[in-house]
Every structure is written in C-alpha cells, then in structure tokens.
Motif scaffolding. Structure first.
Motif: not given
Ligand SMILES: [Zn+2]
Length: 455
Positions: A64, A66, A151, A242, A314
């Motif tokens: 996970h 970005h 997602k 998360h 994340d």
């Molecule tokens: Zn995320």
C-alpha cells in the motif's frame, strides 16, 4: 547436469526462514535463492556479504503505497519513492491507483502507470487498479494487463477517483468474485463523515479535534460493517485497508467464518495517538486518523495475537507547503503520512523491541502475508530455495535518530522526524542485486520489474 553457479553468498546471518530464525548462509544464483545451508558451511561465491550479527529477512512487500507518478512529481515519483522503499528494506511495492494523474481506472491509464514505473523504479512493483463508478466492466481487462488487485473507497477520495457508492461496490464485488479479483476497501462512511465535516466547517471550527470528530470511530465502523456484509453476500475476496480500531479487527475475525476477508493496519496507527496529532500537526494528518493511546495499545494486542494479516505503510506523499496551508485550517492540510522508508525500523523498535512482537510475526505481517495476498508468494515474501533473492539485512543493535537528509523520498518531512529507532537496514537486495548498501541507492532507475501475480 551443470549446477547453477552461486554468484553471491550472504553468510553468518540470523536468517528468518520459514522454520524460524536460524543461523544460515544463503547462496544466490540468477537472482534466486539457490542454497540455504548451516551458518559457516557455504562456499563463497564471487561476492560475499558478511551478515555476522545481523538479521536477514525476506525483503518487505509493502502492498500500500501512493507514488503519485505519473502526475505529481512535486509530491513523489517512482525514482524517489522506490529509493526510499529500498532504504527501508522494502523489495516490492504495490502502488495505489489514486493520487497520480490520470487515476488508474482504465486499461489506458494502467499502461501510463506501467511506463512511469518501468522507467524509474529501483525495486520490484505491482499495481492496484481502481474500482470506481463506471468501470466495473473493465476490471478483468485491467487484471489481464497487470493490475494485481483493485481499490475502492466508501467515501470521498478526490474528484478524479469517484468513490464506490453501495450499488457500485456491490456490483464491483460481484464482478470481482466472478474473476477471483481481490478488492481492497478504504472504509469510512461518506454520509456521516461529510455531514460532520460540513457542520464543523460552517460553525468555523477548523482545529485538530474538529477533524478527529468528523472522522470518529463510528464512521469507520459503519463502513466496515457494510463492506463485510457485502463480502459475505457476494463471496468476493475483500481486504480492509488501514484499520485503526481493534473493533474493526474483531469484526473481521468474526466475518472470516463466512467471508473471504483480510485486514491491514499501518505503523502510524500503532505508534501515534490523537495527542501526537495535536502535537505534530499536519505532518501526521491522514484518514482514517490516528486514535487514542488506549486504542493504539489495544491494536497492538490484535497484531500480537495474529488477528491482523498485513502491516503496510500507506505512504502518502505531499509537499511541505501542502501540509502547511496559508489558512492554518486543519481541514486544508494534505491528508496522508509518509512512511515507506521508516516502516520496518518503526515496527522493529515499537513492536519487536518494546512490545515483544516476534521477528517471525513481523516477517509474516510485512513480507509473507502481503506477498500471499497479492499472489506473489513464494516468489516474494519468503527465504527459501527458488524464491527471488529479495533480502533485507538489518542491524538489530544499531540505534539512530531520523534526520531529514536520511529520507530518500522527494519531500523530507515525516511524522517520525527526530524519533530514535532501534534496528537499521544495512542492505536491501532485489533479485540478488544490492539496491541499497546502507549509504545510498546502488541500482539504476528502471531496474525494478513489474509483478503480475498469479492466483
Ligand atoms: Zn492509501
């Protein structure tokens, strides 16, 4: 038969093997683990890495992140994001379909993302696709072109990534079930969160506690309940992204009897509390937000008991300016915390050292289980013969303090700044090649490879 030549050996380390921690030597040939032998018994290859006193772990699979690439190079890109990953002991990243431009919600945008990653990544990578309002029919085509999972959001996620309203999510999960696709879901109830935020804003309330109020635990739990029920009734494989609350973990544990569900949490939910958010400000702002100290400790109990499947970073980058808007309003600060580089040392420090988390459990949470979920196991996530030689060498006795110049991601801010860590990554290998040597990146941009997974 000609034996494959062992080109590199990692010797004298304490190796996290499937059977547990063992003193072992590892032989590497053609990028794969070719030999595992008792410590001190393996003949040296062309290159020897002495891991005496070190832990040798399967490189982390961070499912996970970005990396905003293509689209927002001021925030992050694959070059910087994967460099930070390598420095944090991460050998594989799985990049999320939003926060770049265009969002990865079609075959076309997936191809653009593949090109950006292929040019710049220094660790291996896989890609999430997005499940949004109008692309349910395209999911399988995206899977065939390399999207490893999908997602969806139950709440607002930006204008270019429409959130999946209940009907879209339901149809999307039914489609996912047909093709055995994994769907990861960000769970916060849109109606409640947005109305609480509107009420606070219109009353001129702009502080940390107002933000926390709009993202109260009830908003996460409502969405989780809906998503778990949909997982049960469609039979789709669903991953709760998360989770911040032990109540979420408990709900997932109960749902496992009737549904194919897994759950992840992140280091920041295990380390920082609401009071820390108040102290640190925007740098730690993310959604769902960090919770009370009591909740943090209860979440650790869930992790130690084995009820959590995965810990991922994340990693959600932003510029310093985006974390410090001129308005000073907490609502206007960028949501998302950076953490791909600090995840492993943070968990080693706060989990292994301070709370008795076993190294074996840590490896399951950050390497083996995410590799399994993404269909990458046993190529990734394990040290055994035939697997990719993706190794993280960690000095368990090193103590160090995070300073901005150590961070290899683009923007040098982190909620962990100034924190003291125990355990330091001294090398990361991907397919047998050292990509981080403890000082810097030693791999060329574009050396990372796309992983497609197999189910
Ligand atoms: Zn995320």
């Amino acid at each position: 038969m000609i034996e494959r030549q062992v080109s590199c050996t990692v010797v004298n380390g304490l190796v996290a093997a499937p059977s547990g921690l063992v003193e072992a030597d590892i032989g590497i040939a053609d990028g794969k683990i070719a030999a595992l032998a008792a410590g001190g018994t393996l003949d040296a290859g062309e290159r020897v890495i002495d891991a005496a006193g070190m832990l040798v772990l399967p490189a982390v699979v961070d499912m996970h992140v970005h990396f905003n690439d293509p689209g927002f190079p001021d925030r992050e890109d694959f070059a910087h994001g994967t460099a930070a990953a390598a420095a944090g002991g991460v050998g594989t990243v799985v990049d999320m379909p939003l926060s770049g431009a265009p969002a990865v919600t079609s075959v076309e945008s997936l191809e653009l993302k593949k090109r950006a990653a292929a040019e710049r990544a220094v660790v291996d990578y896989a890609l999430w696709g997005g499940l949004v309002d109008d692309n349910v029919a395209e999911l399988q085509a995206m899977r065939e072109r390399g999207a490893i999972a999908f997602k969806a959001f139950t709440c607002f996620a930006g204008s270019d990534f429409p959130y999946a309203r209940p009907d879209v999510l339901f149809r999307g999960l039914a489609e996912a079930e047909k093709h055995d696709l994994l769907v990861g879901v960000h769970c916060e109830d849109e109606a409640l969160t947005s109305s609480l935020e509107r009420a606070a804003r219109s009353a001129g309330r702009t502080g940390v506690r107002d933000f926390l109020g709009a993202h109260a635990p009830v908003t996460e739990l409502l969405a989780v309940d809906m998503v778990l029920e949909m997982a049960r009734s469609t039979g789709a494989r669903v991953h709760i992204c998360h989770a911040t609350l032990p109540e979420v973990i408990d709900r997932v544990s109960r749902a496992r009897r009737e549904a194919r569900v897994t759950v992840e949490t992140c280091p920041h939910y295990l380390i920082f509390s609401e009071d820390d958010l108040e102290r640190l400000g925007g740098v730690l702002k993310c959604t769902p937000p960090v919770r009370t100290r009591e909740t943090v400790e209860a979440l650790w109990d869930c992790v130690r008991s084995g009820s959590v499947d995965v810990i991922s970073s994340d990693h959600s980058p932003s510029t310093v300016a985006q974390k410090n808007p001129a308005s000073g309003s907490f609502w206007d600060m960028w949501g998302g915390a950076q953490g791909v580089q600090t995840m492993l040392p943070a968990l080693f420090t706060h989990g292994v050292r301070r709370r008795g988390l076993s190294v074996e459990m840590l490896v399951r949470l950050v390497s083996e289980n995410p590799a399994r979920l993404m269909g990458l196991y046993p190529r990734k996530g394990v040290i055994r013969i035939g697997s990719d030689a993706d190794l993280t060498i960690l000095d368990p006795s090193a103590r160090w303090t995070l300073a901005p110049e150590m961070l290899l991601h683009k923007n040098k801010h982190s909620p962990y700044m100034g924190m003291e860590f125990e355990g330091r990554v001294t090398a990361t290998l991907v397919r047998g090649a050292v990509v981080f040597d403890g000082r810097g990146i030693t791999a060329d941009p574009g050396s990372g490879r796309l992983l497609r997974g197999s189910f």
